[in-house]
Design a protein around this motif. Structure first.
Motif, PDB file in Angstrom:
ATOM      1  N   PRO A 167       3.059  21.422 -18.303  1.00 54.49           N
ATOM      2  CA  PRO A 167       3.807  21.273 -19.554  1.00 54.49           C
ATOM      3  C   PRO A 167       3.098  21.820 -20.787  1.00 54.49           C
ATOM      4  N   ASP A 168       1.832  22.197 -20.667  1.00 50.89           N
ATOM      5  CA  ASP A 168       1.060  22.605 -21.831  1.00 50.89           C
ATOM      6  C   ASP A 168       0.422  23.961 -21.578  1.00 50.89           C
ATOM      7  N   ALA A 169       0.641  24.907 -22.485  1.00 47.46           N
ATOM      8  CA  ALA A 169       0.086  26.255 -22.325  1.00 47.46           C
ATOM      9  C   ALA A 169      -1.437  26.233 -22.358  1.00 47.46           C
ATOM     10  N   GLY A 170      -2.012  25.323 -23.166  1.00 51.97           N
ATOM     11  CA  GLY A 170      -3.465  25.218 -23.214  1.00 51.97           C
ATOM     12  C   GLY A 170      -4.043  24.756 -21.896  1.00 51.97           C
ATOM     13  N   TRP A 171      -3.378  23.808 -21.285  1.00 52.56           N
ATOM     14  CA  TRP A 171      -3.804  23.324 -19.967  1.00 52.56           C
ATOM     15  C   TRP A 171      -3.807  24.468 -18.964  1.00 52.56           C
ATOM     16  N   ARG A 172      -2.753  25.268 -18.999  1.00 53.41           N
ATOM     17  CA  ARG A 172      -2.685  26.410 -18.081  1.00 53.41           C
ATOM     18  C   ARG A 172      -3.813  27.403 -18.327  1.00 53.41           C
ATOM     19  N   SER A 173      -4.032  27.747 -19.598  1.00 52.27           N
ATOM     20  CA  SER A 173      -5.021  28.792 -19.896  1.00 52.27           C
ATOM     21  C   SER A 173      -6.452  28.292 -19.758  1.00 52.27           C
ATOM     22  N   ASP A 174      -6.722  27.058 -20.215  1.00 56.69           N
ATOM     23  CA  ASP A 174      -8.095  26.552 -20.230  1.00 56.69           C
ATOM     24  C   ASP A 174      -8.626  26.233 -18.839  1.00 56.69           C
ATOM     25  N   ILE A 175      -7.731  25.909 -17.923  1.00 58.45           N
ATOM     26  CA  ILE A 175      -8.177  25.497 -16.589  1.00 58.45           C
ATOM     27  C   ILE A 175      -7.617  26.411 -15.502  1.00 58.45           C
ATOM     28  N   TYR A 176      -6.305  26.465 -15.385  1.00 58.44           N
ATOM     29  CA  TYR A 176      -5.701  27.177 -14.262  1.00 58.44           C
ATOM     30  C   TYR A 176      -5.897  28.683 -14.354  1.00 58.44           C
ATOM     31  N   GLU A 177      -5.667  29.256 -15.516  1.00 60.51           N
ATOM     32  CA  GLU A 177      -5.855  30.699 -15.649  1.00 60.51           C
ATOM     33  C   GLU A 177      -7.330  31.064 -15.650  1.00 60.51           C
ATOM     34  N   ARG A 178      -8.140  30.237 -16.296  1.00 56.90           N
ATOM     35  CA  ARG A 178      -9.581  30.525 -16.348  1.00 56.90           C
ATOM     36  C   ARG A 178     -10.188  30.560 -14.955  1.00 56.90           C
ATOM     37  N   GLU A 179      -9.804  29.603 -14.105  1.00 59.36           N
ATOM     38  CA  GLU A 179     -10.361  29.535 -12.750  1.00 59.36           C
ATOM     39  C   GLU A 179      -9.421  30.136 -11.705  1.00 59.36           C
ATOM     40  N   ARG A 180      -8.353  30.751 -12.167  1.00 62.84           N
ATOM     41  CA  ARG A 180      -7.388  31.432 -11.290  1.00 62.84           C
ATOM     42  C   ARG A 180      -6.816  30.479 -10.235  1.00 62.84           C
ATOM     43  N   LEU A 181      -6.418  29.291 -10.697  1.00 59.02           N
ATOM     44  CA  LEU A 181      -5.815  28.295  -9.816  1.00 59.02           C
ATOM     45  C   LEU A 181      -4.312  28.537  -9.724  1.00 59.02           C
ATOM     46  N   ALA A 182      -3.768  28.366  -8.526  1.00 55.77           N
ATOM     47  CA  ALA A 182      -2.343  28.632  -8.308  1.00 55.77           C
ATOM     48  C   ALA A 182      -1.496  27.373  -8.381  1.00 55.77           C
TER      49      ALA A 182
ATOM     50  N   SER B 278       0.840  -1.197   0.000  1.00 56.49           N
ATOM     51  CA  SER B 278       0.000   0.000   0.000  1.00 56.49           C
ATOM     52  C   SER B 278       0.875   1.248   0.000  1.00 56.49           C
ATOM     53  N   GLY B 279       1.614   1.452  -1.069  1.00 55.84           N
ATOM     54  CA  GLY B 279       2.466   2.620  -1.167  1.00 55.84           C
ATOM     55  C   GLY B 279       1.665   3.876  -1.460  1.00 55.84           C
ATOM     56  N   MET B 280       2.317   5.014  -1.279  1.00 52.85           N
ATOM     57  CA  MET B 280       1.697   6.298  -1.561  1.00 52.85           C
ATOM     58  C   MET B 280       2.720   7.189  -2.245  1.00 52.85           C
ATOM     59  N   ALA B 281       2.222   8.178  -2.977  1.00 51.31           N
ATOM     60  CA  ALA B 281       3.090   9.171  -3.593  1.00 51.31           C
ATOM     61  C   ALA B 281       2.399  10.521  -3.535  1.00 51.31           C
ATOM     62  N   VAL B 282       3.194  11.565  -3.413  1.00 53.78           N
ATOM     63  CA  VAL B 282       2.676  12.930  -3.368  1.00 53.78           C
ATOM     64  C   VAL B 282       3.373  13.740  -4.446  1.00 53.78           C
ATOM     65  N   LEU B 283       2.585  14.518  -5.172  1.00 54.30           N
ATOM     66  CA  LEU B 283       3.103  15.351  -6.251  1.00 54.30           C
ATOM     67  C   LEU B 283       2.582  16.769  -6.058  1.00 54.30           C
ATOM     68  N   HIS B 284       3.484  17.746  -6.150  1.00 58.70           N
ATOM     69  CA  HIS B 284       3.077  19.153  -6.054  1.00 58.70           C
ATOM     70  C   HIS B 284       3.501  19.868  -7.321  1.00 58.70           C
ATOM     71  N   CYS B 285       2.570  20.583  -7.934  1.00 59.58           N
ATOM     72  CA  CYS B 285       2.848  21.265  -9.192  1.00 59.58           C
ATOM     73  C   CYS B 285       2.194  22.639  -9.193  1.00 59.58           C
ATOM     74  N   ARG B 286       2.980  23.680  -9.466  1.00 60.28           N
ATOM     75  CA  ARG B 286       2.445  25.030  -9.610  1.00 60.28           C
ATOM     76  C   ARG B 286       1.897  25.219 -11.020  1.00 60.28           C
ATOM     77  N   ALA B 287       1.014  26.184 -11.187  1.00 54.55           N
ATOM     78  CA  ALA B 287       0.406  26.422 -12.500  1.00 54.55           C
ATOM     79  C   ALA B 287       1.456  26.702 -13.569  1.00 54.55           C
ATOM     80  N   ASP B 288       2.505  27.442 -13.220  1.00 51.55           N
ATOM     81  CA  ASP B 288       3.516  27.783 -14.220  1.00 51.55           C
ATOM     82  C   ASP B 288       4.435  26.617 -14.561  1.00 51.55           C
ATOM     83  N   GLU B 289       4.265  25.465 -13.890  1.00 52.45           N
ATOM     84  CA  GLU B 289       5.072  24.284 -14.185  1.00 52.45           C
ATOM     85  C   GLU B 289       4.350  23.287 -15.088  1.00 52.45           C
TER      86      GLU B 289
END
Length: 271
Positions: free
Chosen positions: A119-134, A106-117
């Motif tokens: 990999p896709d500009a569309g992903w950033r604009s369509d979701i993170y920038e649209r909803e102002r996610l950090a 029963s392993g676990m993993a944790v991942l932390h990613c900022r909006a500016d990290e």
């Protein structure tokens, strides 16, 4: 670059506030619920959104999402629909999920990613920038073999990205949150299994005792399942006295039909 941590279980010496312990117990004692998970997270750090995602066959499926403000609950499902349609294959969590799915422990993993990290500009604009996610903090774990779950915690621009001390607090919470969610998953599985057995018993009663009303069948099926009158009352959302009345009526009809009219007899009849 996204930050990644892996671990097997809660670290020794982890000290959590009493409110966090209470929230974790609340998570573990009921079927999996995004709202309970978000409340537990918010006892250690502020958070805007939480989504509970199942990962199977290398694809994510949204189980449930919620927001700290109820009027924003729809944001999670709307953003997930865009993510699932266009961007999920680029998500760094997928290789981790595949690795967890292949493990027997029963392993676990944790991942932390900022909006500016992202990999896709569309992903950033369509979701993170649209909803102002950090940023997004993700806990991946497998409550049962091959059943990988992702708990995504999001911060918005109002809260700002997670700071180092906040990440430390979340990392201290993450293993226990995963264990509490695994317990909730087992509770949910047990309830689903019980509900299936109850439905099967109701179907048998429909054939064996057609004179019973739908409510009387519901009560008798749950009696055969081993539930108490109080438990049946909660399950059917009626008063315990109503359950007692329905039970008396059902037992009279069963006796008249030459069928068992007591708990053990019903259990054997509907086994």
């Amino acid at each position: 670059m996204p930050q990644l941590w892996t671990f097997e279980s809660a670290g020794a010496g982890t000290v959590l506030p009493a409110g966090t312990v209470s929230a974790l117990l609340d998570v573990a004692s009921a079927p999996a619920d995004a709202g309970r998970l978000l409340r537990a997270v918010r006892t250690v750090v502020p958070a805007a959104y939480l989504s509970l995602v199942r990962v199977r066959r290398d694809a994510p499926e949204l189980v449930e999402g919620c927001a700290c403000r109820p009027q924003d609950d729809a944001v999670v499902s709307q953003c997930f629909a865009i993510y699932r349609r266009r961007y999920y294959r680029q998500d760094a969590m997928l290789p981790l999920a595949a690795e967890l799915a292949s493990q027997r422990s029963s392993g676990m993993a944790v991942l932390h990613c900022r909006a500016d990290e992202l990999p896709d500009a569309g992903w950033r604009s369509d979701i993170y920038e649209r909803e102002r996610l950090a940023d997004r903090f993700t806990l991946l774990h497998a409550p049962t073999a091959g059943q990988v779950q992702a708990i995504h915690v999001y911060r918005d621009d109002r809260l700002g990205p997670l700071q180092p001390d906040e990440l430390e607090r979340l990392l201290g919470l993450a293993p226990l949150l995963g264990q509490a969610h695994a317990a909730a998953w087992r509770v949910q599985g047990a309830r689903e299994d019980r509900d299936q057995h109850v439905a099967e018993r109701e179907q048998r009663l429909r054939r064996l005792a057609p004179g019973l009303s739908a409510r009387e069948r519901a009560v008798c099926a749950r009696i055969a399942q081993g539930m108490s009158a109080d438990g049946i009352a909660v399950d059917l959302d009626v008063a315990p006295s109503t359950v007692v009345t329905l039970r008396k009526r059902a037992y009279l009809k069963l006796a008249e039909a030459g069928l068992p009219a007591e708990r053990l007899g019903l259990a054997r009849l509907l086994h």
